[in-house]
Each structure stands twice: as structure tokens, then as C-alpha cells.
Design an enzyme around this catalytic site. Structure first.
Site, PDB file in Angstrom:
ATOM      1  N   LYS A 171       0.870  -1.182   0.000  1.00 55.00           N
ATOM      2  CA  LYS A 171       0.000   0.000   0.000  1.00 55.00           C
ATOM      3  C   LYS A 171       0.898   1.220   0.000  1.00 55.00           C
ATOM      4  O   LYS A 171       2.031   1.149   0.480  1.00 55.00           O
ATOM      5  CB  LYS A 171      -0.886   0.001   1.258  1.00 55.00           C
ATOM      6  N   ASP A 180      -6.855   4.269  -4.780  1.00 54.56           N
ATOM      7  CA  ASP A 180      -7.554   4.109  -3.490  1.00 54.56           C
ATOM      8  C   ASP A 180      -8.172   5.473  -3.221  1.00 54.56           C
ATOM      9  O   ASP A 180      -8.393   6.243  -4.184  1.00 54.56           O
ATOM     10  CB  ASP A 180      -6.566   3.686  -2.386  1.00 54.56           C
TER      11      ASP A 180
HETATM   12  P1  NDP Z   1     -12.844   7.737  -3.092  1.00 55.64           P
HETATM   13  O1  NDP Z   1     -11.785   8.744  -2.845  1.00 55.64           O
HETATM   14  O2  NDP Z   1     -13.344   7.540  -4.466  1.00 55.64           O
HETATM   15  O3  NDP Z   1     -14.112   8.041  -2.141  1.00 55.64           O
HETATM   16  C1  NDP Z   1     -13.965   8.084  -0.763  1.00 55.64           C
HETATM   17  C2  NDP Z   1     -15.310   8.440  -0.150  1.00 55.64           C
HETATM   18  O4  NDP Z   1     -15.220   8.266   1.253  1.00 55.64           O
HETATM   19  C3  NDP Z   1     -15.712   9.883  -0.383  1.00 55.64           C
HETATM   20  O5  NDP Z   1     -17.091   9.991  -0.450  1.00 55.64           O
HETATM   21  C4  NDP Z   1     -15.162  10.561   0.864  1.00 55.64           C
HETATM   22  O6  NDP Z   1     -15.829  11.769   1.200  1.00 55.64           O
HETATM   23  C5  NDP Z   1     -15.417   9.523   1.914  1.00 55.64           C
HETATM   24  N1  NDP Z   1     -14.431   9.667   2.999  1.00 55.64           N
HETATM   25  C6  NDP Z   1     -13.085   9.585   2.903  1.00 55.64           C
HETATM   26  N2  NDP Z   1     -12.513   9.807   4.097  1.00 55.64           N
HETATM   27  C7  NDP Z   1     -13.523  10.038   4.945  1.00 55.64           C
HETATM   28  C8  NDP Z   1     -13.592  10.318   6.330  1.00 55.64           C
HETATM   29  N3  NDP Z   1     -12.481  10.422   7.074  1.00 55.64           N
HETATM   30  N4  NDP Z   1     -14.822  10.470   6.888  1.00 55.64           N
HETATM   31  C9  NDP Z   1     -15.952  10.354   6.137  1.00 55.64           C
HETATM   32  N5  NDP Z   1     -15.936  10.092   4.828  1.00 55.64           N
HETATM   33  C10 NDP Z   1     -14.752   9.939   4.241  1.00 55.64           C
HETATM   34  O7  NDP Z   1     -12.266   6.365  -2.495  1.00 55.64           O
HETATM   35  P2  NDP Z   1     -12.751   4.871  -2.789  1.00 55.64           P
HETATM   36  O8  NDP Z   1     -14.207   4.857  -3.003  1.00 55.64           O
HETATM   37  O9  NDP Z   1     -11.842   4.318  -3.798  1.00 55.64           O
HETATM   38  O10 NDP Z   1     -12.390   4.163  -1.410  1.00 55.64           O
HETATM   39  C11 NDP Z   1     -13.336   4.061  -0.339  1.00 55.64           C
HETATM   40  C12 NDP Z   1     -12.939   2.905   0.561  1.00 55.64           C
HETATM   41  O11 NDP Z   1     -12.933   1.698  -0.223  1.00 55.64           O
HETATM   42  C13 NDP Z   1     -11.543   3.009   1.177  1.00 55.64           C
HETATM   43  O12 NDP Z   1     -11.557   2.404   2.458  1.00 55.64           O
HETATM   44  C14 NDP Z   1     -10.693   2.166   0.248  1.00 55.64           C
HETATM   45  O13 NDP Z   1      -9.523   1.684   0.878  1.00 55.64           O
HETATM   46  C15 NDP Z   1     -11.679   1.045  -0.068  1.00 55.64           C
HETATM   47  N6  NDP Z   1     -11.350   0.284  -1.257  1.00 55.64           N
HETATM   48  C16 NDP Z   1     -11.338   0.890  -2.488  1.00 55.64           C
HETATM   49  C17 NDP Z   1     -11.003   0.143  -3.599  1.00 55.64           C
HETATM   50  C18 NDP Z   1     -11.038   0.730  -4.966  1.00 55.64           C
HETATM   51  O14 NDP Z   1     -10.867  -0.047  -5.922  1.00 55.64           O
HETATM   52  N7  NDP Z   1     -11.279   2.014  -5.139  1.00 55.64           N
HETATM   53  C19 NDP Z   1     -10.610  -1.283  -3.481  1.00 55.64           C
HETATM   54  C20 NDP Z   1     -10.757  -1.831  -2.149  1.00 55.64           C
HETATM   55  C21 NDP Z   1     -11.084  -1.051  -1.091  1.00 55.64           C
HETATM   56  P3  NDP Z   1     -15.073  13.164   0.989  1.00 55.64           P
HETATM   57  O15 NDP Z   1     -15.080  13.393  -0.484  1.00 55.64           O
HETATM   58  O16 NDP Z   1     -15.879  14.139   1.771  1.00 55.64           O
HETATM   59  O17 NDP Z   1     -13.676  12.993   1.549  1.00 55.64           O
END
Ligand code: NDP
Length: 475
Positions: free
Chosen positions: A135, A175
């Protein structure tokens, strides 16, 4: 040659407590990593008691093979020089090249990247593909930055990272904060420095080596995992009046679902749930929650995707949706009285003890972890005490990295598979991941009628990596 111990005579509890004191002492400043370490150790302990020869493997696996940290210098739109920290944690390469995403978020530090890398080792093992765990990322915050600034940062980040990665060494992906735009900038810089198309990032655009279904894979995969769970519960459970009632229980159609987040993982979770007829009640970002009392429609989802992916806006700006209510500073978990499934898809520890109580009161039957470690240690205890099934992220969200693995295969063969081909493989991988979790749990516990998928995922993933390490001469 080092001397091997006779593990059959070892006091397992004492040995594990020694290892844990060592890890906790050394990394007391890394709470997220210790949370992940403790959770994995707790769940694999029954297996270690039966097969103590695996104990040294667990100790070795808890220490990354390599950690790279570097300075990232870039220039903002005002011509000011900016500095961030960049990281790559290359945790374990026993099964294949290091593989795992890059996160760009101000909260990024070594503790968070180590927890994510540690989980990634086991997750990648569950996909059945040859991938090690890693990571990386930076404390750079892409929010509010112009395209020019994001490009400047990504080019500077890759100028440091490129010497440590490669198609047979380490293949990063996206991510939080790293989507198609960032992968494009990173890949452009890698290609320039390496003077070649080595496919070394996944999640690439379709024009330059990406795979169909990769953007959708994490969310779709999590829903496929949930379908496997519902099928298992309905067809092994009792109390159904007839086959029709059993079939209704096995189907995700009509199930009331809470989703958090509004990024990549959340968007495609919602898309698949809507396609299958589930009722999606929420989406959120870090400022608040959009609540759809009667369920989100495809048109609502389209508006969210446009806002987040094109305008990079906040959910509070979506005032034109007539069937949604925006609730500022509010999480999805306590909003409704009746819930079937929760899909936390934002970030780590987003469900705390209080949130867990709301979900339990709302009779939520399972938490499908689309995000990594979204359940705090306290919430996890609550769910376990009340028999709420946790679909652990390392299994439920492994669809993303699995299709990344398929992207690597397509790049190596210089071919492109159709949507149907990739989606078919994804469904098969998710089914296998579910089956492996269940089988490992049933093999190593004395409770054949319950269903602890966390335990199963950790045991199945761990044994595979530990055996590979052993065959390669490590203990
Ligand atoms: P994105 O950046 O596309 O979206 C993240 C989302 O989560 C946004 O809506 C963001 O809101 C919200 N968010 C982030 N940090 C916080 C926080 N501290 N409190 C509340 N909301 C928060 O990321 P992904 O969708 O790619 O990733 C989301 C999760 O999925 C992560 O845990 C990631 O590790 C996991 N994941 C993703 C994969 C992928 O292929 N993308 C694969 C496997 C796991 P805001 O815009 O307000 O920050």
C-alpha cells in the site's frame, strides 16, 4: 542454517503473547496497524492452536519486507513550492509482485498504510491470483486542487516512486483520492521515465491498457459477495414456510441497504444494488448524508456520479433531487428503523460503537465492508455479541484488486477481454472468496452452525501466504 523449534511442545498462548508484546511495544505509535494486527491474530488463534508451526510465519508476516518514504516537491498555481510525504509499504511478496493501492488524503501516515498493506496481503491471497501485498500514498489532499496542481503533484510523486516499482516487482493502483485522473497522470510520468509501456499501474483508462469493469469491480464485487452470503443463509437456515419464502430471503431484491461514501467504491455498490432491485437508502461524504426515504433511483445515482466525478463537488450541493433529504454532519447508520444490510464504503473506523447499536436495533443482519476496516474495535465487539455477520473487507472488497490482477494479465497478453468476460470472472472470484472464508471457518472452529467470515477470511488468506513463504525457504 537456523535451528528449527519443536512447535508441538510450545505453549501457544504464551508464545503469541510474547510476539504481541514485541509488536505492540515497537509500534505503539501506530494504532490503526495494531488494530488490524490484533483483529487478525484474534481470529487466527484457533488455527494456530491446532497448527503451532505457523506461529513464526505470523511473526514474520507482521513486519513489512520494505518501507520506502520520500519527499514530494511540487509547485502550486501561485508558483509556490509545496512539500508532501510519499510512502510505499511493500509488505509481502511471497505470492507474487507487490500489489495494492495508492491513497491521497491528509490523514495518510505510516500507521494507516501499514494497516492497509497488512490487510492487503490476506485480501490478495483470497482472490486466488498471484499477488503480494502493498500500500502507498501521500498526505497530499487532492480536494480543492486544480487539475494542474494534481498533475504537478502526481508527476513529482512518480518521479520518486518509479525506481521502486515494475511489472514483476510492484504494481500500484488507486484508493481514496486516486481515481482515473490521478492514475493517468501517474502512468504518463512512469512511461516517460521508463520509456516504455510496462502496464505498471492498474485502473488505467481504456485507451491505454485499462480493463473493462475495473472501475466497477470493488462495488460490484461487494454486492456479489453479499448475494453469496444471503444464498448461504437462506439455504442452510431453518424456519422458512416454503421454497418461495426461502428464495425471497436468498435474493438481494427488496433488501433495505445503507451505503456510506460517494466515491468509487460507494457509487458502484449503489449501481449494482439498484440493478438487482435492492432499496438504497443513503449515500454520504465527510460533510453529511443524502437520505432517500423511498430509495435512491438510477437518476439520483447518475446525479451523484456527475457531481463527484466531473464537478468534484459536495453532496450538499445536490439540491435538485426531490426525493432526497440532505442531513449535514450526519452518518447513515442511525437514520432508519429497519435495515437489512449495511455497506460502509468510505473509510476506516467509520462505524463506531454507537453506530453499531443503531444498526443492531434496526435489525441489520450483515455489514458488508466495502471500505477497509470500516468497523471500530468497539463496534466489532457489539456486532459479534449480537450475531450480526461481518463480511470482512479483505474478502468483500477483493473484487477491485482481483480485476486489477485481470488487468495485469490482459496487459501481459496484449489483449482486452469483454465486459461480460471480466464480469463473469469477477463473479467467480467473489464466489470462491466466499466459499474459502466459509470452509476455513468451518474447518478451524467448533461452531459449524455459525458463520464467522472474518475468521474464515483471515485463516484462509494467512495459510496460503504462510505456506508459500515456507516453500520458499522461510522457516
Ligand atoms: P474515493 O476517494 O473515491 O471516495 C472516498 C469516499 O469516502 C468519499 O465519499 C469521501 O468523502 C469519503 N471519505 C473519505 N474519508 C472520509 C472520512 N475520514 N470520513 C468520512 N468520509 C470519508 O475512495 P474509494 O471509493 O476508492 O475508497 C473508499 C474505501 O474503499 C476506502 O476504504 C478504500 O480503501 C476502499 N477500497 C477501495 C477500492 C477501490 O478499488 N477504489 C478497493 C478496495 C477497497 P469526501 O469526499 O468528503 O472525503
Amino acid at each position: 542454517m537456523y535451528k528449527k523449534r519443536d512447535w508441538s511442545t510450545v505453549d501457544v498462548v504464551e508464545e503469541l503473547s510474547k510476539i504481541t508484546s514485541e509488536v505492540h511495544g515497537r509500534y505503539q505509535h501506530e494504532p490503526e496497524f495494531l488494530q488490524a494486527y490484533d483483529e487478525v491474530l484474534e481470529t487466527i488463534t484457533p488455527m494456530l492452536k491446532k497448527s503451532p508451526r505457523y506461529i513464526p510465519m505470523f511473526r514474520i508476516m507482521s513486519e513489512p519486507e520494505r518501507i520506502i518514504t520520500f519527499r514530494v516537491l511540487w509547485v502550486d498555481d501561485d508558483g509556490e513550492l509545496q512539500m508532501n510525504r510519499g510512502y510505499r509499504v511493500q509488505f509481502n511478496s511471497a505470492l507474487g509482485p507487490y500489489k495494492g493501492g495508492l491513497r491521497l488524503h491528509p490523514s495518510v501516515n505510516l500507521s494507516i498504510l501499514k494497516f492497509l498493506g497488512f490487510e492487503q496481503i490476506l485480501k490478495n491471497a483470497l482472490t486466488g491470483l498471484a499477488m503480494g501485498g502493498a500500500k502507498g500514498g501521500s498526505d497530499f489532499d487532492p480536494k480543492g486542487k486544480s487539475d494542474n496542481e494534481v498533475r504537478s503533484f502526481c508527476q513529482a510523486f512518480m518521479t520518486e516512486l518509479y525506481r521502486h516499482i515494475g511489472p514483476d516487482t510492484d504494481v500500484p493502483a488507486g484508493d481514496i483520492g486516486v481515481g482515473g485522473r490521478e492514475i493517468g497522470f501517474l502512468y504518463g510520468q512512469y512511461r516517460k521515465l521508463e520509456n516504455g509501456h510496462h502496464g505498471v499501474l492498474t485502473g488505467k483508462g481504456m485507451l491505454y491498457g485499462g480493463s473493462l469493469i475495473r472501475p466497477e469491480a470493488t462495488g460490484y464485487g461487494a454486492v456479489y459477495f453479499a448475494q453469496n452470503l444471503l444464498g448461504h443463509l437462506a439455504y442452510t437456515g431453518t424456519g422458512y414456510i416454503d421454497d418461495q419464502e426461502r428464495a425471497v430471503a436468498a435474493s438481494i431484491k427488496g433488501k433495505r441497504c445503507l451505503v456510506s461514501g460517494a466515491g468509487n467504491a460507494a457509487q458502484y455498490t449503489c449501481e449494482k444494488l439498484l440493478e438487482l432491485g435492492a432499496v438504497v437508502l443513503t449515500a454520504s461524504d465527510s460533510n453529511g448524508t443524502l437520505f432517500f426515504k423511498d430509495g435512491m433511483t438510477s437518476k439520483d445515482l447518475q446525479a451523484i456520479m456527475e457531481l463527484k466525478n466531473e464537478k468534484r463537488g459536495r453532496l450538499s450541493e445536490l439540491t435538485e433531487l426531490d426525493n432526497a433529504e440532505y442531513k449535514p454532519d450526519c452518518k447513515p447508520w442511525g437514520l432508519v428503523e429497519k435495515v437489512n444490510l449495511a455497506f460502509p464504503s468510505a473509510t476506516q473506523n467509520e462505524i463506531n460503537g454507537e453506530d453499531a447499536k443503531h444498526l443492531i436495533d434496526a435489525t441489520c443482519c450483515a455489514i458488508v465492508e466495502v471500505a477497509n476496516m470500516p468497523i471500530s474495535a468497539e463496534a466489532r465487539k457489539e456486532f459479534k455479541a449480537h450475531g450480526v455477520i461481518i463480511c470482512p473487507g479483505k474478502a468483500a472488497n477483493c473484487g477491485g484488486v482481483a480485476v486489477s490482477g485481470l488487468e495485469m494479465s490482459q496487459n501481459a497478453a496484449r489483449t482486452t477481454w469483454t465486459r461480460e468476460e471480466v464480469d463473469g470472472k469477477l463473479q467467480e472470484i467473489m464466489k470462491n472468496a466466499f466459499d474459502h472464508c466459509l470452509q476455513a471457518f468451518q474447518k478451524y472452529t467448533e461452531e459449524p452452525n455459525s458463520c464467522d467470515l472474518e475468521q474464515g477470511a483471515n485463516i484462509a488468506g494467512f495459510i496460503k501466504v504462510a505456506d508459500a513463504m515456507h516453500e520458499q525457504g522461510l522457516y
